[in-house]
Design an enzyme around this catalytic site. Structure first.
Site, PDB file in Angstrom:
ATOM      1  N   ALA A 115       0.913  -1.137  -0.127  1.00 28.92           N
ATOM      2  CA  ALA A 115       0.080   0.244   0.015  1.00 28.92           C
ATOM      3  C   ALA A 115       0.880   1.182  -0.036  1.00 28.92           C
ATOM      4  CB  ALA A 115      -0.830  -0.059   1.307  1.00 28.92           C
ATOM      5  N   ASP A 116       0.204   2.262  -0.655  1.00 24.78           N
ATOM      6  CA  ASP A 116       0.975   3.586  -0.495  1.00 24.78           C
ATOM      7  C   ASP A 116       0.094   4.526   0.469  1.00 24.78           C
ATOM      8  OD1 ASP A 116       1.932   2.542  -3.139  1.00 24.78           O
ATOM      9  OD2 ASP A 116       3.327   4.419  -2.867  1.00 24.78           O
ATOM     10  N   ARG A 117      -0.985   4.237   0.648  1.00 28.57           N
ATOM     11  CA  ARG A 117      -1.881   4.990   1.596  1.00 28.57           C
ATOM     12  C   ARG A 117      -3.124   4.119   1.929  1.00 28.57           C
ATOM     13  NH1 ARG A 117      -1.893  11.046   2.638  1.00 28.57           N
ATOM     14  NH2 ARG A 117      -0.270  11.406   1.191  1.00 28.57           N
TER      15      ARG A 117
END
Ligand code: MRU
Length: 372
Positions: free
Chosen positions: A252-254
């Site tokens: 995940a990036d965010r």
């Protein structure tokens, strides 16, 4: 920037006063480390994909500034001036790539540390020292956090297997040693399954257009002798339909407060395919990837990258492959809605859905960590 060759899976090499980043654009054919002398080099290395992956970006940014201040012979200013110097440089570093929250989370935490140091220190030097030490802790903590993600993820997945004893897993992009300080998040779970003798096989997508899957994840899997197969992004649904994977695990990036997750473009398609084929879909990420300030994924800024990544081979680094004159839409990430996600694997355990079929991430974080 000078360069040095070596055979390594380590994306970040650091000793106080010296930072080197593995130039991931050259992998898998060449391993070359670039010397990073300060925040400007760090910013460029992040924007140009020398280093990528949410945790690695945050650590590389923090350390690029650490080497810059280590090299300062003198600083003409007070402790408060040193704190604002660092704070401005951190804001600049955050502007290199917008989607991964780890970078802005690291910058916020480092700013708090330097403000605190400035309030008690009489000299700028002490503020710089506090900054250097705090950024070094980030590098050290990341590997331990990834190993915990790996171990929680592996045992959770195996406990939830329906019939088979071993598991085959599909992953996307690169979430391994190269995307972190070491071991990896989703790839850390695969490493952990393999180490426990529970992995039948890993499948990795090419991950167009930048090919993080075929160039980086495949490289890591081969390096570690993990049984693995590369597929075209467009083969994922067929692989699921053929019954060849028991779980999908991505990074995940965010992650927004409701569990909506921004990750490499194509993640959403994989989640849709997994839901259709009744295959559990997991996100593996450290708590620093969670952004509780956003209620849902709607407000996550999605980075759009150069059309060159599609027009030319090797994610823009090679020769022209697309027709001249075609217009291009190249979002680097997409949002997978929480309803398609079975669980979020963190370094503190796996966040599952409540009875209302929703994630209560805020409640989980408060319970486990007393807030963060
Ligand atoms: O554009 P990238 O290569 O930085 O994108 C990376 C990803 O999307 C990863 O899945 C994510 O950052 C998690 S890395 C542990």
């Amino acid at each position: 920037m000078e360069a040095e060759s070596s055979n390594s899976l380590q994306s970040i090499r650091y000793k106080r006063g010296r930072l080197q980043l593995l130039d991931q654009r050259r992998l898998p054919l060449e391993t070359l480390y670039l010397d990073i002398h300060g925040a400007t080099d760090g910013w460029e290395a992040i924007r140009d994909m020398v280093v990528r992956g949410a945790p690695a970006i945050a650590i590389a940014a923090a350390l690029s500034l650490a080497v810059e201040v280590s090299a300062l012979d003198s600083f003409n200013g007070s402790a408060a001036d040193a704190a604002s110097f660092l704070s401005n440089k951190l804001d600049y570093l955050v502007s290199s790539r917008p989607t991964a929250v780890n970078l802005s989370d690291a910058a916020t935490k480092l700013k708090e540390i330097v403000m605190k140091a400035a309030s008690s220190a009489s000299e700028a030097k002490a503020v710089f020292q506090a900054y250097i030490e705090a950024s070094e802790v980030m590098l050290e903590d990341d590997v331990a956090s990834n190993k915990a993600i790996g171990s929680y993820g592996a045992s959770f997945i195996v406990q939830h297997l329906k019939d088979s004893k071993k598991v085959s897993v599909l992953t996307h992009c690169n979430t391994g040693s190269l995307a972190t300080a070491g071991y990896g998040t989703a790839l850390g779970v695969i490493r952990s399954l393999h180490a426990d003798g529970l992995l039948e096989s890993a499948y990795c997508t090419e991950t167009r257009p930048f090919n993080q899957g075929s160039r980086l994840t495949a490289f890591e899997l081969v390096h570690d002798n993990i049984p693995a197969t590369l597929i075209a992004d467009s083969a994922a649904a067929a692989l699921m339909k053929a019954g060849r994977v028991n779980a999908v695990i991505v990074g995940a990036d965010r992650v927004a407060a409701n569990g909506d997750t921004a990750n490499k473009i194509g993640t959403y398609s994989l989640a849709l395919g997994a839901m259709h084929h009744n295959i559990p879909f997991y996100v593996a990420a450290p708590l620093t990837s969670i952004d509780l300030s956003l209620a849902s994924g709607q407000d996550i800024v999605i980075e759009e990258r150069s059309s060159k990544e599609l027009l030319n081979s090797r994610g823009g680094l090679g020769e022209q492959v697309a027709a001249s004159g075609i217009s291009v839409w190249n979002p680097a990430f997409d949002i997978t809605p929480a309803n398609l996600i079975s669980g979020i694997i963190t370094e503190k355990g796996v966040i599952t859905k409540t009875k209302l079929d929703a994630f209560d991430i805020k409640g989980y974080v408060e319970k486990i960590c007393g807030g963060h």
